[in-house]
Design a protein around this motif. Structure first.
Motif, short mmCIF file in Angstrom:
data_model
loop_
_atom_site.label_atom_id
_atom_site.label_comp_id
_atom_site.label_asym_id
_atom_site.label_seq_id
_atom_site.Cartn_x
_atom_site.Cartn_y
_atom_site.Cartn_z
N ILE A 51 -17.72 3.28 -23.89
CA ILE A 51 -17.54 4.48 -24.73
C ILE A 51 -18.02 5.63 -23.84
N HIS A 52 -17.04 6.30 -23.21
CA HIS A 52 -17.41 7.30 -22.21
C HIS A 52 -17.99 8.55 -22.88
N SER A 53 -18.77 9.30 -22.08
CA SER A 53 -19.41 10.50 -22.62
C SER A 53 -18.52 11.73 -22.50
N GLY A 54 -17.69 11.77 -21.43
CA GLY A 54 -16.88 12.96 -21.17
C GLY A 54 -17.45 13.82 -20.07
N ILE A 55 -18.41 13.33 -19.32
CA ILE A 55 -19.08 14.16 -18.30
C ILE A 55 -18.13 14.58 -17.17
N TYR A 56 -17.17 13.72 -16.80
CA TYR A 56 -16.38 14.00 -15.59
C TYR A 56 -15.31 15.07 -15.75
N TYR A 57 -14.89 15.34 -16.96
CA TYR A 57 -13.62 16.04 -17.14
C TYR A 57 -13.76 17.55 -17.11
N LYS A 58 -12.67 18.18 -16.65
CA LYS A 58 -12.65 19.62 -16.47
C LYS A 58 -12.96 20.31 -17.80
N PRO A 59 -13.97 21.19 -17.83
CA PRO A 59 -14.28 21.87 -19.09
C PRO A 59 -13.04 22.58 -19.63
N PHE A 77 -17.65 5.23 -36.21
CA PHE A 77 -16.68 4.28 -36.76
C PHE A 77 -17.22 2.85 -36.65
N CYS A 78 -17.80 2.54 -35.49
CA CYS A 78 -18.33 1.18 -35.28
C CYS A 78 -19.48 0.91 -36.26
N GLN A 79 -20.34 1.91 -36.45
CA GLN A 79 -21.45 1.74 -37.42
C GLN A 79 -20.89 1.46 -38.81
N GLU A 80 -19.93 2.32 -39.19
CA GLU A 80 -19.40 2.24 -40.55
C GLU A 80 -18.71 0.89 -40.82
N HIS A 81 -18.05 0.34 -39.77
CA HIS A 81 -17.27 -0.89 -39.99
C HIS A 81 -17.93 -2.14 -39.42
N VAL A 146 -18.48 -1.26 -26.12
CA VAL A 146 -17.84 -1.82 -27.31
C VAL A 146 -16.68 -2.69 -26.84
N ASN A 147 -16.16 -3.54 -27.70
CA ASN A 147 -14.94 -4.28 -27.36
C ASN A 147 -13.79 -3.56 -28.09
N TYR A 148 -12.93 -2.88 -27.30
CA TYR A 148 -11.89 -2.05 -27.94
C TYR A 148 -10.84 -2.87 -28.67
N ARG A 149 -10.69 -4.14 -28.29
CA ARG A 149 -9.74 -4.98 -29.03
C ARG A 149 -10.23 -5.13 -30.48
N GLN A 150 -11.56 -5.29 -30.63
CA GLN A 150 -12.11 -5.41 -32.00
C GLN A 150 -11.92 -4.11 -32.78
N VAL A 151 -12.12 -2.98 -32.10
CA VAL A 151 -11.92 -1.69 -32.78
C VAL A 151 -10.47 -1.58 -33.24
N ALA A 152 -9.54 -1.94 -32.33
CA ALA A 152 -8.11 -1.83 -32.65
C ALA A 152 -7.74 -2.72 -33.83
N ARG A 258 -22.02 -3.55 -18.28
CA ARG A 258 -22.42 -4.65 -19.17
C ARG A 258 -21.47 -4.65 -20.36
N MET A 259 -20.94 -5.84 -20.68
CA MET A 259 -20.02 -5.95 -21.82
C MET A 259 -20.83 -6.32 -23.07
N THR A 260 -20.23 -6.17 -24.23
CA THR A 260 -20.97 -6.48 -25.46
C THR A 260 -21.29 -7.98 -25.56
N ASP A 261 -20.52 -8.82 -24.83
CA ASP A 261 -20.83 -10.27 -24.88
C ASP A 261 -21.85 -10.67 -23.81
N GLY A 262 -22.43 -9.70 -23.11
CA GLY A 262 -23.49 -9.99 -22.14
C GLY A 262 -23.01 -10.16 -20.71
N ARG A 263 -21.69 -10.29 -20.51
CA ARG A 263 -21.19 -10.42 -19.14
C ARG A 263 -21.38 -9.10 -18.39
N ILE A 264 -21.54 -9.20 -17.06
CA ILE A 264 -21.62 -7.98 -16.24
C ILE A 264 -20.38 -7.94 -15.36
N LEU A 265 -19.57 -6.90 -15.55
CA LEU A 265 -18.37 -6.75 -14.74
C LEU A 265 -18.62 -5.79 -13.59
N LEU A 266 -18.02 -6.08 -12.45
CA LEU A 266 -18.09 -5.20 -11.29
C LEU A 266 -16.65 -4.78 -10.99
#
Ligand SMILES: Cc1cc2nc3c(=O)[nH]c(=O)nc-3n(C[C@H](O)[C@H](O)[C@H](O)COP(=O)(O)OP(=O)(O)OC[C@H]3O[C@@H](n4cnc5c(N)ncnc54)[C@H](O)[C@@H]3O)c2cc1C
Length: 403
Positions: A51-59, A77-81, A146-152, A258-266
């Motif tokens: 869940i990106h913050s938006g820091i990189y993008y052109k103002p 949304f994730c909290q609510e659901h 978050v896992n976006y497949r679950q959100v979708a 770090r993924m929500t299932d604990g795996r670390i992706l590089l």
């Protein structure tokens, strides 16, 4: 039957549009089609889950606005659901003196984008990520996972609860825009609706062309391959660790996620894919390949960035070359600690002059809206993209009152 809306694409963007329509117009009839047997099989189901913050993008850009608002909305949304997620924060780490001015610029950009960002010292970095070597860093507390497949899936449930239909295995082959309606020809027959939204990701330019949208951009697919840390080494990464981005190619460089299932992706890296929806190194689709290699924008991009492209190819084929980049941040990680993991393909729109289109591109034409460039952080921003698209209909379509 005449639907009010047809949405093409069962990824997170199409589903978000459907959810927003059904929220705002509970009586509207909605048909969402996807060519695959399941939802979210492409970008949405194959991303980093940040869940990106938006820091990189052109103002002032759509990305900056929709990522910042989308970050907040996604967490709510994730909290609510009851969707598993964590706002764990991330660090962006400089490993040499030359990166410090870029880090400073990035910090200023974060402030301009109204984010809570913090410059931290080497010592403070060690308290957050004890195994990371860095000479300075930025901490961004609002970044999460978050896992976006679950959100979708939840977006889809909400559409169906409001009476919307989701048709899988339904591939759009042609589009005919009439004065009062839009006809969508698919492998399952023709569907009629008053409005159409194209959210077809890696194929969005082709679907837009079916609706006679003339743009000079083309989707160029860049595969992002990941490695994964072996379980016994997961303790080396606590949260999310990012490099200082190359301003020309912000998506390059090793990311530790770090993924929500604990795996670390590089990863992911970024190598040209010869198939738009091709996830293996050997995947080739002749039409896709010829279309990319003969596109003037790609020829220019390749010519100007040959060395960067080749370096990415080397890192893709050589685990040793990849690990060198990893060890710049965490020297303790050895070649034997990582194993190949999943891959995704980014739908990146490219202009004819070889320019990667940085911002989201959403084109509105008559009864149709086309999401023509929605790369990262479009999953983060998806709820806001959905609202933006429904706003377009409200603002520009006088007949919406009838829906
Ligand atoms: C490697 C990688 C890492 C990423 N990491 C992040 C991240 O951490 N955070 C983030 O916010 N974003 C990330 N992104 C970006 C994010 O995943 C995408 O921006 C987002 O998923 C786009 O969603 P979408 O719905 O537009 O596309 P997709 O998810 O690709 O969905 C498009 C759908 O359209 C369907 N379709 C296409 N053509 C047709 C047709 N003719 N008929 C019927 N259906 C059709 C496809 O089958 C597909 O299901 C990443 C992307 C990649 C590739």
């Amino acid at each position: 039957m005449m639907y009010d809306f047809t949405i093409i694409g069962g990824g997170i963007v199409g589903l978000s549009v459907g959810m927003e329509i059904s929220r705002r117009y509970p009586n509207a009839s909605i048909l969402l089609v996807d060519k695959e047997p399941k939802l979210s099989l492409h970008q949405t189901g194959r991303n980093s889950g940040v869940i990106h913050s938006g820091i990189y993008y052109k103002p002032g850009s759509l990305k900056a606005e929709l990522a910042r608002k989308g970050n907040e909305q996604m967490a709510l949304f994730c909290q609510e659901h009851g969707i598993e997620h964590e706002i764990c924060g991330k660090v962006i780490v400089a490993t040499n003196e030359a990166e410090l001015p870029l880090l400073e610029n990035l910090h200023n950009r974060g402030v301009e984008n109204q984010l809570q960002v913090e410059r931290i010292s080497e010592g403070e970095l060690k308290t957050i990520e004890p195994h990371v070597n860095g000479i300075g860093a930025i901490r961004v507390p609002s970044t999460g996972i978050v896992n976006y497949r679950q959100v979708a899936e939840v977006f889809a449930e909400l559409i169906k609860q409001n009476g919307g239909e989701i048709a899988l295995n339904t591939e759009v082959e042609d589009i005919d825009i009439k004065d009062e309606s839009v006809e969508v020809r698919t492998n399952q027959g023709v569907f009629k609706s008053r409005y159409l939204i194209n959210c077809s990701g890696l194929l969005s330019d082709r679907v837009a062309k079916m609706a006679n949208i003339k743009t000079d951009m083309k989707i160029v697919p860049f595969r992002g391959e990941y490695y994964e840390l072996k379980p016994e080494k997961r303790h080396l990464v606590k949260h999310l660790i990012y490099p200082v981005p190359n301003p020309d190619f912000p998506f390059l460089g090793v990311h530790f996620t770090r993924m929500t299932d604990g795996r670390i992706l590089l990863g992911p890296n970024a190598v040209l894919s010869f198939k738009r929806e091709g996830y293996n190194k050997t995947d080739i689709h002749l039409k896709d390949m010829i279309e990319t290699l003969t596109y003037p924008g790609f020829i220019r991009l390749a010519g100007q960035n040959m060395s960067e492209g080749l370096k990415e190819m080397v890192r893709s084929y050589s685990k040793r070359a990849f690990i060198k980049d990893v060890q710049r941040f965490i020297p303790e990680i050895e070649v034997s600690d990582i194993q190949p993991s999943k891959a995704g393909v980014r739908a990146q729109a490219l202009g004819p002059k070889g320019n990667l289109l940085d911002d989201f591109v959403i084109i509105q034409h008559k009864r149709t809206v086309h999401v023509c460039n929605a790369p990262s952080p479009a999953a983060t921003a998806s709820i806001e993209i959905g609202k933006k698209i429904v706003n377009y209909f409200e603002e520009h379509t006088s007949s919406m009152a009838g829906v």
